[in-house]
Design a protein around this motif. Structure first.
Motif, PDB file in Angstrom:
ATOM      1  N   LEU A 190       4.196  -9.658  -6.796  1.00 25.38           N
ATOM      2  CA  LEU A 190       3.427  -8.779  -7.491  1.00 25.38           C
ATOM      3  C   LEU A 190       3.295  -8.727  -8.999  1.00 25.38           C
ATOM      4  CD1 LEU A 190       1.473  -6.198  -6.577  1.00 25.38           C
ATOM      5  CD2 LEU A 190       3.337  -4.829  -6.968  1.00 25.38           C
ATOM      6  N   THR A 239       6.404  -1.193  -3.920  1.00 23.36           N
ATOM      7  CA  THR A 239       5.014  -1.103  -3.490  1.00 23.36           C
ATOM      8  C   THR A 239       4.811  -2.640  -2.935  1.00 23.36           C
ATOM      9  OG1 THR A 239       4.335   0.022  -5.581  1.00 23.36           O
ATOM     10  CG2 THR A 239       2.546  -1.384  -4.638  1.00 23.36           C
ATOM     11  N   ALA A 247       2.544  -6.746 -12.687  1.00 21.16           N
ATOM     12  CA  ALA A 247       2.032  -5.303 -13.079  1.00 21.16           C
ATOM     13  C   ALA A 247       0.735  -5.285 -13.371  1.00 21.16           C
ATOM     14  CB  ALA A 247       2.828  -5.187 -14.607  1.00 21.16           C
ATOM     15  N   MET A 253       7.555  -1.467  -8.545  1.00 24.91           N
ATOM     16  CA  MET A 253       6.735  -2.663  -8.428  1.00 24.91           C
ATOM     17  C   MET A 253       7.281  -3.154  -7.057  1.00 24.91           C
ATOM     18  SD  MET A 253       5.739  -4.181 -11.998  1.00 24.91           S
ATOM     19  CE  MET A 253       5.075  -5.735 -11.150  1.00 24.91           C
ATOM     20  N   VAL A 290      -0.961  -3.138 -10.568  1.00 23.50           N
ATOM     21  CA  VAL A 290      -0.787  -1.746 -10.371  1.00 23.50           C
ATOM     22  C   VAL A 290      -1.138  -1.021 -11.594  1.00 23.50           C
ATOM     23  CG1 VAL A 290       0.821  -2.023  -8.558  1.00 23.50           C
ATOM     24  CG2 VAL A 290       1.757  -2.221 -10.824  1.00 23.50           C
TER      25      VAL A 290
END
Ligand code: NI
Length: 163
Positions: free
Chosen positions: A47, A38, A49, A35, A52
């Protein structure tokens, strides 16, 4: 490490409510580092979870200008300490690309979370962290920044996204 695909509005998977993390193992560490990779690749500051397509309560963040201060929040929760203390901030979101909107949120909160080892932490954050953690916890609840906008504006963004 791997760069994961970020879901974008109006993907219905962004509406799933994430479940608490119960196992603090190697696989959790792998998810968190993927993560982070990313988030850095997409040039984001936070970000969740959910973004994604992993529906567990995990958030990563880096609010430093140097991009060298990775933070991981597992099972984060907050309480509003003073609902009259508000902060307006122009927010963006990797799941709503190309859109920034001013959103007003409480800025006096009490935050608890666990780290990758399962150790509990608490803080009364201030400034950008307060805003960003609420934005990311919204994701874990299946909520998006567009939900704070008028239905008309949200519809316009949806139409733009489906082009
Ligand atoms: Ni977001």
């Amino acid at each position: 490490m791997a760069i994961l695909k970020v879901l974008t509005f109006p993907d219905p998977r962004l509406r799933k409510v994430a479940v608490p993390v119960t196992k603090f193992d190697k696989s959790l560490e792998t998810i968190a580092s993927n993560m982070l990779e990313t988030m850095y690749a997409e040039d984001g500051i936070g970000l969740a979870a959910t973004q994604v397509n992993i529906h567990e309560r995990i958030i990563v963040m880096d609010l430093s200008e140097e991009r060298n201060d990775p933070k991981v929040f597992i099972n984060p929760e907050f309480k509003i300490l003073n609902d009259k203390s508000l902060l307006s901030f122009t927010e963006g979101c990797l799941s709503v690309p190309g859109i920034t909107e001013e959103i007003t949120r409480p800025d006096n909160i009490y935050l608890t979370w666990q780290d990758l080892k399962g150790v509990s932490h608490e803080a009364e954050p201030s400034g950008l962290l307060t805003i960003c953690i609420q934005h990311e916890i919204d994701h874990l609840e299946g909520k998006l920044m567009v939900d704070y906008l008028s239905p008309l504006k949200r519809d316009r963004i949806r139409k733009k996204a489906s082009k």
